[in-house]
Motif scaffolding. Sequence first.
Motif: not given
Length: 135
Positions: A9, A38, A43, A76, A78-79, A84, A120-121
Amino acid sequence: MSDAPARDREVVAGAIFHGGRLLLAQRTRPPALAGRWELPGGKVEEFESPQSALVRELREELAVEVRCGARIGVDVPLSRGMVLRAYRAELVSGEPVALEHSQLRWVDAEELLSMDLVDNDRAWIPELLEELSAL
Ligand code: DCM
């Protein structure tokens, strides 16, 4: 994939500082993020450490060899339960090339603030600025 193990994850991103600048990469996908900037990464695969994933992703995306350093900035969310995380990445060999992004740019502190970063960043801007100001 709600029952995926925790190690599946994490998404890792690399902060490469060189010559007083930070490397940013411009996304090509998905359409909602295309054109935005970014820290490159991706992943973590099953049975892979975050550090190995960062080395692999930056090799695939930028054609460079890096050494993964310390974490930088906050986690951070994420969905789908993913998280992250940014790590410092030290260039060991190679000159970054945009193999999977539309372009790369080395930015100083002022330029970082003017770039259209992915949301996100943006969470990492304080630490990135601190590092760029100290360089
Ligand atoms: N992602 C992000 N910021 C980064 C790297 C990745 O927000 N610096 C997000 C975009 C995707 C997910 O992580 O939702 C997976 O990244 P990718 O599509 O690059 O594999």
